[in-house]
Scaffold this motif. Structure first.
Motif, PDB file in Angstrom:
ATOM      1  N   PRO A 196     101.529  61.511  51.917  1.00 45.66           N
ATOM      2  CA  PRO A 196     101.266  63.104  51.909  1.00 45.66           C
ATOM      3  C   PRO A 196     100.333  63.455  53.105  1.00 45.66           C
ATOM      4  N   ALA A 197     100.620  64.694  53.776  1.00 43.51           N
ATOM      5  CA  ALA A 197      99.560  65.136  54.568  1.00 43.51           C
ATOM      6  C   ALA A 197      98.632  66.139  53.943  1.00 43.51           C
ATOM      7  N   LEU A 198      99.124  66.593  52.677  1.00 44.24           N
ATOM      8  CA  LEU A 198      98.353  67.671  52.033  1.00 44.24           C
ATOM      9  C   LEU A 198      98.294  67.112  50.388  1.00 44.24           C
ATOM     10  N   LEU A 199      97.083  67.400  49.958  1.00 40.40           N
ATOM     11  CA  LEU A 199      96.796  66.967  48.623  1.00 40.40           C
ATOM     12  C   LEU A 199      96.666  68.261  47.597  1.00 40.40           C
ATOM     13  N   THR A 200      97.096  68.166  46.481  1.00 44.06           N
ATOM     14  CA  THR A 200      96.617  69.326  45.646  1.00 44.06           C
ATOM     15  C   THR A 200      95.057  69.258  45.374  1.00 44.06           C
ATOM     16  N   ILE A 201      94.340  70.249  44.757  1.00 41.42           N
ATOM     17  CA  ILE A 201      93.067  70.063  44.597  1.00 41.42           C
ATOM     18  C   ILE A 201      92.751  69.132  43.680  1.00 41.42           C
ATOM     19  N   SER A 202      93.651  68.818  42.384  1.00 39.29           N
ATOM     20  CA  SER A 202      93.449  67.605  41.673  1.00 39.29           C
ATOM     21  C   SER A 202      93.771  66.288  42.175  1.00 39.29           C
ATOM     22  N   GLU A 203      94.683  66.234  42.939  1.00 37.04           N
ATOM     23  CA  GLU A 203      94.634  65.082  43.860  1.00 37.04           C
ATOM     24  C   GLU A 203      93.381  64.417  44.699  1.00 37.04           C
ATOM     25  N   ALA A 204      93.109  65.626  45.251  1.00 37.16           N
ATOM     26  CA  ALA A 204      91.982  65.460  46.174  1.00 37.16           C
ATOM     27  C   ALA A 204      90.764  65.092  45.429  1.00 37.16           C
ATOM     28  N   ALA A 205      90.543  65.528  44.472  1.00 39.75           N
ATOM     29  CA  ALA A 205      89.397  65.122  43.436  1.00 39.75           C
ATOM     30  C   ALA A 205      89.570  63.915  42.758  1.00 39.75           C
ATOM     31  N   ALA A 206      90.828  63.462  42.560  1.00 39.08           N
ATOM     32  CA  ALA A 206      90.851  62.090  41.926  1.00 39.08           C
ATOM     33  C   ALA A 206      90.718  61.171  43.072  1.00 39.08           C
ATOM     34  N   ARG A 207      90.898  61.404  44.328  1.00 43.20           N
ATOM     35  CA  ARG A 207      90.757  60.337  45.364  1.00 43.20           C
ATOM     36  C   ARG A 207      89.426  60.270  45.589  1.00 43.20           C
ATOM     37  N   LEU A 208      88.581  61.236  45.363  1.00 39.58           N
ATOM     38  CA  LEU A 208      87.238  61.370  45.640  1.00 39.58           C
ATOM     39  C   LEU A 208      86.380  60.739  44.422  1.00 39.58           C
ATOM     40  N   ARG A 209      87.029  60.746  43.186  1.00 42.61           N
ATOM     41  CA  ARG A 209      86.463  60.207  41.957  1.00 42.61           C
ATOM     42  C   ARG A 209      85.521  61.155  41.566  1.00 42.61           C
ATOM     43  N   ILE A 210      85.989  62.526  41.614  1.00 42.09           N
ATOM     44  CA  ILE A 210      85.263  63.665  41.022  1.00 42.09           C
ATOM     45  C   ILE A 210      85.930  64.522  40.102  1.00 42.09           C
ATOM     46  N   GLY A 211      85.234  65.607  39.479  1.00 39.60           N
ATOM     47  CA  GLY A 211      85.911  66.302  38.526  1.00 39.60           C
ATOM     48  C   GLY A 211      86.570  67.685  39.545  1.00 39.60           C
ATOM     49  N   ARG A 212      87.534  68.375  39.072  1.00 38.79           N
ATOM     50  CA  ARG A 212      88.033  69.441  39.716  1.00 38.79           C
ATOM     51  C   ARG A 212      87.319  70.382  40.037  1.00 38.79           C
ATOM     52  N   SER A 213      86.397  70.734  39.138  1.00 42.30           N
ATOM     53  CA  SER A 213      85.332  71.764  39.302  1.00 42.30           C
ATOM     54  C   SER A 213      84.424  71.410  40.634  1.00 42.30           C
ATOM     55  N   THR A 214      84.191  70.288  40.598  1.00 39.21           N
ATOM     56  CA  THR A 214      83.215  69.907  41.711  1.00 39.21           C
ATOM     57  C   THR A 214      83.916  69.963  43.247  1.00 39.21           C
ATOM     58  N   ALA A 215      85.095  69.582  43.058  1.00 39.25           N
ATOM     59  CA  ALA A 215      86.102  69.655  44.344  1.00 39.25           C
ATOM     60  C   ALA A 215      86.096  71.287  44.482  1.00 39.25           C
ATOM     61  N   TYR A 216      86.271  72.114  43.658  1.00 37.25           N
ATOM     62  CA  TYR A 216      86.259  73.646  43.922  1.00 37.25           C
ATOM     63  C   TYR A 216      85.054  73.910  44.581  1.00 37.25           C
ATOM     64  N   GLU A 217      83.706  73.579  43.965  1.00 33.86           N
ATOM     65  CA  GLU A 217      82.387  73.788  44.498  1.00 33.86           C
ATOM     66  C   GLU A 217      82.447  73.288  45.917  1.00 33.86           C
ATOM     67  N   LEU A 218      82.925  72.053  46.204  1.00 36.51           N
ATOM     68  CA  LEU A 218      82.953  71.634  47.568  1.00 36.51           C
ATOM     69  C   LEU A 218      83.546  72.556  48.341  1.00 36.51           C
ATOM     70  N   ILE A 219      84.887  73.111  48.127  1.00 35.36           N
ATOM     71  CA  ILE A 219      85.371  73.870  48.676  1.00 35.36           C
ATOM     72  C   ILE A 219      84.845  75.267  49.097  1.00 35.36           C
ATOM     73  N   ALA A 220      84.143  75.682  47.951  1.00 34.05           N
ATOM     74  CA  ALA A 220      83.595  77.153  48.099  1.00 34.05           C
ATOM     75  C   ALA A 220      82.326  77.136  49.041  1.00 34.05           C
ATOM     76  N   CYS A 221      81.394  75.947  49.239  1.00 35.83           N
ATOM     77  CA  CYS A 221      80.535  76.042  50.090  1.00 35.83           C
ATOM     78  C   CYS A 221      81.040  75.414  51.533  1.00 35.83           C
ATOM     79  N   GLY A 222      82.122  75.162  51.562  1.00 39.34           N
ATOM     80  CA  GLY A 222      82.777  74.684  52.910  1.00 39.34           C
ATOM     81  C   GLY A 222      82.725  73.466  53.369  1.00 39.34           C
TER      82      GLY A 222
END
Length: 86
Positions: free
Chosen positions: A20-46
């Motif tokens: 895949p070229a693109l991941l869902t937020i959940s897939e990206a979070a799983a790949r980083l071994r973090i929670g979905r909320s943390t992934a959204y925080e990383l997105i929000a802060c850029g």
């Protein structure tokens, strides 16, 4: 004349599945071994790039790898600097 549309449009050459070229937020979070909320925080802060396709938000695979490199550099754990080739 009958054609099998699914076979012609969805099967990559040589029957190999393309990564895949693109991941869902959940897939990206799983790949980083973090929670979905943390992934959204990383997105929000850029810190984690996101692209929108219609109403869907997706994370480029390269953005996950880039974030890991940035975090390694910040923590001083990066041994060598990685440069992206064109």
């Amino acid at each position: 004349m009958s054609t099998d549309i699914d076979t012609q449009t969805q099967t990559p050459p040589n029957n190999r599945e393309l990564p895949p070229a693109l991941l869902t937020i959940s897939e990206a979070a799983a790949r980083l071994r973090i929670g979905r909320s943390t992934a959204y925080e990383l997105i929000a802060c850029g810190d984690l790039e996101v692209v929108h396709i219609g109403r869907s938000a997706r994370v480029p695979v390269e953005a996950v790898d880039d974030l890991v490199q940035i975090l390694r550099a910040r923590s001083g754990n990066a041994r060598t600097r990685v440069t992206r080739l064109p």
